[in-house]
Design a protein around this motif. Structure first.
Motif, PDB file in Angstrom:
ATOM      1  N   VAL A  95       1.067  -0.692   0.302  1.00 26.86           N
ATOM      2  CA  VAL A  95       0.271   0.064   0.495  1.00 26.86           C
ATOM      3  C   VAL A  95       0.626   1.334  -0.236  1.00 26.86           C
ATOM      4  CG1 VAL A  95      -1.531   0.982   1.128  1.00 26.86           C
ATOM      5  CG2 VAL A  95      -1.949  -1.205   1.070  1.00 26.86           C
ATOM      6  N   VAL A  96       0.180   2.043  -0.633  1.00 31.74           N
ATOM      7  CA  VAL A  96       0.878   3.732  -1.247  1.00 31.74           C
ATOM      8  C   VAL A  96      -0.141   4.728  -0.542  1.00 31.74           C
ATOM      9  CG1 VAL A  96       1.892   5.605  -2.337  1.00 31.74           C
ATOM     10  CG2 VAL A  96       2.282   2.716  -2.804  1.00 31.74           C
ATOM     11  N   PRO A  97       0.596   4.573   0.943  1.00 30.69           N
ATOM     12  CA  PRO A  97      -0.972   5.356   1.554  1.00 30.69           C
ATOM     13  C   PRO A  97      -1.597   6.819   1.051  1.00 30.69           C
ATOM     14  CG  PRO A  97       0.288   4.636   2.921  1.00 30.69           C
ATOM     15  CD  PRO A  97       0.946   4.087   2.092  1.00 30.69           C
ATOM     16  N   GLY A  98      -2.906   6.828   0.298  1.00 29.93           N
ATOM     17  CA  GLY A  98      -3.685   7.756  -0.575  1.00 29.93           C
ATOM     18  C   GLY A  98      -3.264   8.034  -2.238  1.00 29.93           C
ATOM     19  N   HIS A  99      -2.659   6.969  -2.629  1.00 31.24           N
ATOM     20  CA  HIS A  99      -2.326   6.539  -3.579  1.00 31.24           C
ATOM     21  C   HIS A  99      -2.962   5.322  -4.351  1.00 31.24           C
ATOM     22  CE1 HIS A  99       0.150  10.294  -3.751  1.00 31.24           C
ATOM     23  NE2 HIS A  99       0.372   9.871  -2.816  1.00 31.24           N
ATOM     24  N   GLY A 100      -2.577   4.574  -3.836  1.00 31.05           N
ATOM     25  CA  GLY A 100      -2.320   3.617  -4.707  1.00 31.05           C
ATOM     26  C   GLY A 100      -2.115   1.382  -3.919  1.00 31.05           C
ATOM     27  N   ILE A 101      -1.855   0.658  -4.250  1.00 34.14           N
ATOM     28  CA  ILE A 101      -1.554  -0.381  -4.281  1.00 34.14           C
ATOM     29  C   ILE A 101      -0.296  -0.445  -5.354  1.00 34.14           C
ATOM     30  CG2 ILE A 101      -2.690  -1.173  -2.616  1.00 34.14           C
ATOM     31  CD1 ILE A 101      -3.968  -2.654  -4.131  1.00 34.14           C
ATOM     32  N   PHE A 102       0.613  -1.809  -5.252  1.00 33.39           N
ATOM     33  CA  PHE A 102       1.599  -1.706  -5.640  1.00 33.39           C
ATOM     34  C   PHE A 102       1.967  -3.430  -5.845  1.00 33.39           C
ATOM     35  CE2 PHE A 102       4.276  -0.152  -3.580  1.00 33.39           C
ATOM     36  CZ  PHE A 102       5.732  -0.634  -3.695  1.00 33.39           C
ATOM     37  N   SER A 103       2.791  -4.550  -6.930  1.00 29.17           N
ATOM     38  CA  SER A 103       3.541  -5.309  -6.463  1.00 29.17           C
ATOM     39  C   SER A 103       4.097  -5.207  -7.371  1.00 29.17           C
ATOM     40  CB  SER A 103       2.426  -6.677  -6.890  1.00 29.17           C
ATOM     41  OG  SER A 103       1.446  -6.664  -5.835  1.00 29.17           O
ATOM     42  N   ILE A 104       5.386  -6.113  -7.294  1.00 27.88           N
ATOM     43  CA  ILE A 104       6.924  -5.874  -8.253  1.00 27.88           C
ATOM     44  C   ILE A 104       7.005  -7.785  -8.453  1.00 27.88           C
ATOM     45  CG2 ILE A 104       8.896  -5.673  -8.375  1.00 27.88           C
ATOM     46  CD1 ILE A 104       8.941  -3.326  -6.458  1.00 27.88           C
ATOM     47  N   LEU A 105       6.992  -7.994  -9.478  1.00 24.24           N
ATOM     48  CA  LEU A 105       7.442  -9.058 -10.008  1.00 24.24           C
ATOM     49  C   LEU A 105       8.854  -9.375 -10.761  1.00 24.24           C
ATOM     50  CD1 LEU A 105       4.320  -9.747 -11.717  1.00 24.24           C
ATOM     51  CD2 LEU A 105       4.503 -10.624  -9.641  1.00 24.24           C
ATOM     52  N   VAL A 106       9.118 -10.624 -11.189  1.00 22.85           N
ATOM     53  CA  VAL A 106      10.424 -10.736 -12.219  1.00 22.85           C
ATOM     54  C   VAL A 106       9.886 -11.731 -13.618  1.00 22.85           C
ATOM     55  CG1 VAL A 106      12.524 -11.090 -12.055  1.00 22.85           C
ATOM     56  CG2 VAL A 106      12.423 -10.465 -10.175  1.00 22.85           C
ATOM     57  N   ASP A 107       9.742 -11.257 -14.548  1.00 19.54           N
ATOM     58  CA  ASP A 107       9.114 -12.249 -15.567  1.00 19.54           C
ATOM     59  C   ASP A 107      10.264 -12.711 -15.697  1.00 19.54           C
ATOM     60  OD1 ASP A 107      11.468 -11.578 -17.536  1.00 19.54           O
ATOM     61  OD2 ASP A 107       9.949 -10.185 -18.132  1.00 19.54           O
ATOM     62  N   PRO A 108       9.929 -13.811 -16.683  1.00 20.15           N
ATOM     63  CA  PRO A 108      10.342 -15.987 -17.004  1.00 20.15           C
ATOM     64  C   PRO A 108      11.412 -15.110 -17.405  1.00 20.15           C
ATOM     65  CG  PRO A 108       8.183 -15.503 -17.637  1.00 20.15           C
ATOM     66  CD  PRO A 108       7.678 -14.192 -16.943  1.00 20.15           C
ATOM     67  N   THR A 109      12.075 -14.108 -18.137  1.00 19.74           N
ATOM     68  CA  THR A 109      13.165 -13.372 -18.141  1.00 19.74           C
ATOM     69  C   THR A 109      14.431 -13.437 -17.440  1.00 19.74           C
ATOM     70  OG1 THR A 109      12.338 -11.386 -19.802  1.00 19.74           O
ATOM     71  CG2 THR A 109      12.387 -13.532 -20.803  1.00 19.74           C
ATOM     72  N   GLY A 110      13.426 -12.313 -16.482  1.00 18.20           N
ATOM     73  CA  GLY A 110      14.245 -12.066 -15.320  1.00 18.20           C
ATOM     74  C   GLY A 110      14.390 -10.694 -15.242  1.00 18.20           C
ATOM     75  N   ALA A 111      14.023 -10.049 -15.790  1.00 17.88           N
ATOM     76  CA  ALA A 111      13.003  -8.818 -16.337  1.00 17.88           C
ATOM     77  C   ALA A 111      12.530  -8.348 -15.019  1.00 17.88           C
ATOM     78  CB  ALA A 111      12.755  -7.892 -17.289  1.00 17.88           C
ATOM     79  N   PRO A 112      12.634  -6.917 -14.484  1.00 13.60           N
ATOM     80  CA  PRO A 112      11.692  -6.593 -13.144  1.00 13.60           C
ATOM     81  C   PRO A 112       9.907  -5.676 -13.912  1.00 13.60           C
ATOM     82  CG  PRO A 112      13.289  -5.011 -12.907  1.00 13.60           C
ATOM     83  CD  PRO A 112      13.576  -6.376 -14.512  1.00 13.60           C
ATOM     84  N   ILE A 113       9.148  -6.026 -13.231  1.00 12.00           N
ATOM     85  CA  ILE A 113       8.157  -5.375 -13.429  1.00 12.00           C
ATOM     86  C   ILE A 113       6.853  -4.978 -12.204  1.00 12.00           C
ATOM     87  CG2 ILE A 113       6.602  -7.551 -14.020  1.00 12.00           C
ATOM     88  CD1 ILE A 113       6.842  -4.256 -16.223  1.00 12.00           C
ATOM     89  N   ALA A 114       6.385  -3.246 -12.866  1.00 12.97           N
ATOM     90  CA  ALA A 114       5.266  -3.358 -11.487  1.00 12.97           C
ATOM     91  C   ALA A 114       4.508  -3.199 -11.503  1.00 12.97           C
ATOM     92  CB  ALA A 114       5.986  -2.611 -10.657  1.00 12.97           C
ATOM     93  N   LEU A 115       3.331  -3.749 -10.809  1.00 12.90           N
ATOM     94  CA  LEU A 115       2.046  -3.480 -10.893  1.00 12.90           C
ATOM     95  C   LEU A 115       1.454  -3.294 -10.260  1.00 12.90           C
ATOM     96  CD1 LEU A 115       0.725  -7.413 -11.888  1.00 12.90           C
ATOM     97  CD2 LEU A 115       1.780  -5.392 -13.531  1.00 12.90           C
ATOM     98  N   TRP A 116       0.723  -1.693 -10.325  1.00 18.16           N
ATOM     99  CA  TRP A 116      -0.083  -0.485 -10.143  1.00 18.16           C
ATOM    100  C   TRP A 116      -1.595  -0.826 -10.110  1.00 18.16           C
ATOM    101  CZ3 TRP A 116       0.917   2.701  -6.429  1.00 18.16           C
ATOM    102  CH2 TRP A 116       0.461   4.022  -6.265  1.00 18.16           C
ATOM    103  N   GLN A 117      -2.393  -0.360  -9.011  1.00 15.68           N
ATOM    104  CA  GLN A 117      -3.389  -0.039  -8.769  1.00 15.68           C
ATOM    105  C   GLN A 117      -3.860   1.423  -8.318  1.00 15.68           C
ATOM    106  OE1 GLN A 117      -6.590  -3.114  -7.490  1.00 15.68           O
ATOM    107  NE2 GLN A 117      -7.481  -1.441  -6.718  1.00 15.68           N
ATOM    108  N   ALA A 118      -4.388   2.074  -8.737  1.00 16.52           N
ATOM    109  CA  ALA A 118      -4.623   3.126  -8.182  1.00 16.52           C
ATOM    110  C   ALA A 118      -5.802   2.856  -7.201  1.00 16.52           C
ATOM    111  CB  ALA A 118      -5.100   4.379  -9.567  1.00 16.52           C
ATOM    112  N   THR A 119      -5.212   4.511  -6.777  1.00 22.14           N
ATOM    113  CA  THR A 119      -6.607   3.990  -5.174  1.00 22.14           C
ATOM    114  C   THR A 119      -7.898   4.789  -6.065  1.00 22.14           C
ATOM    115  OG1 THR A 119      -5.269   4.968  -3.579  1.00 22.14           O
ATOM    116  CG2 THR A 119      -7.446   5.164  -3.088  1.00 22.14           C
ATOM    117  N   GLY A 120      -9.390   4.153  -5.615  1.00 18.89           N
ATOM    118  CA  GLY A 120     -10.542   4.734  -6.179  1.00 18.89           C
ATOM    119  C   GLY A 120     -11.091   3.024  -7.448  1.00 18.89           C
ATOM    120  N   SER A 121      -9.540   2.254  -7.687  1.00 20.59           N
ATOM    121  CA  SER A 121      -9.737   1.807  -8.913  1.00 20.59           C
ATOM    122  C   SER A 121     -10.523   0.115  -8.420  1.00 20.59           C
ATOM    123  CB  SER A 121      -8.429   0.534  -9.943  1.00 20.59           C
ATOM    124  OG  SER A 121      -7.525   2.160  -9.991  1.00 20.59           O
ATOM    125  N   LYS A 122     -11.401  -0.181  -9.367  1.00 16.56           N
ATOM    126  CA  LYS A 122     -12.593  -1.267  -9.599  1.00 16.56           C
ATOM    127  C   LYS A 122     -13.157  -1.170  -8.540  1.00 16.56           C
ATOM    128  CE  LYS A 122     -12.160  -6.202  -8.167  1.00 16.56           C
ATOM    129  NZ  LYS A 122     -10.952  -6.529  -7.223  1.00 16.56           N
TER     130      LYS A 122
END
Length: 122
Positions: A95-122
């Motif tokens: 949680v990033v208070p007041g902004h949203g939530i995120f997760s960080i993944l490393v794809d099958p090739t080894g590259a990092p990618i983050a996913l972001w859901q803004a507050t109020g989404s969904k």
């Protein structure tokens, strides 16, 4: 594009040096946010594209790397789907208070990618 890049983040061992470089190269200005024990998070806005931040956190899985954040509607579902497709989940639903939530993944090739859901989404 259904899931656009929404934020770019640089983890660097030398925050001052990185800020000087990107300020000199691109003219970026920074808004420093005090993150308490986690240090300083320097936010920037890069013209028409997504903005981002630069911070220093040695020893994290993405040390000395840019990590793009992709906007998603349902963070938990997207994180689980990434894992089912072979990604390693490095950080789950933070949680990033007041902004949203995120997760960080490393794809099958080894590259990092983050996913972001803004507050109020969904």
């Amino acid at each position: 594009m259904s899931q656009p890049f929404v934020h770019l983040e640089l983890n660097t061992p030398d925050l001052a040096k990185a800020k000087a470089f990107y300020s000199g190269l691109f003219g970026w200005t920074f808004d420093d946010q005090n993150m308490g024990p986690a240090g300083t998070y320097s936010m920037f806005k890069a013209g028409e594209g997504p903005g981002g931040g630069i911070f220093s956190m040695p020893g994290t899985p993405t040390e000395k790397a840019w990590v793009p954040y992709v906007g998603v509607e349902d963070l938990k579902a997207a994180t689980d789907k990434g894992a089912s497709l072979g990604a390693t989940v490095v950080m789950r639903e933070q949680v990033v208070p007041g902004h949203g939530i995120f997760s960080i993944l490393v794809d099958p090739t080894g590259a990092p990618i983050a996913l972001w859901q803004a507050t109020g989404s969904k």
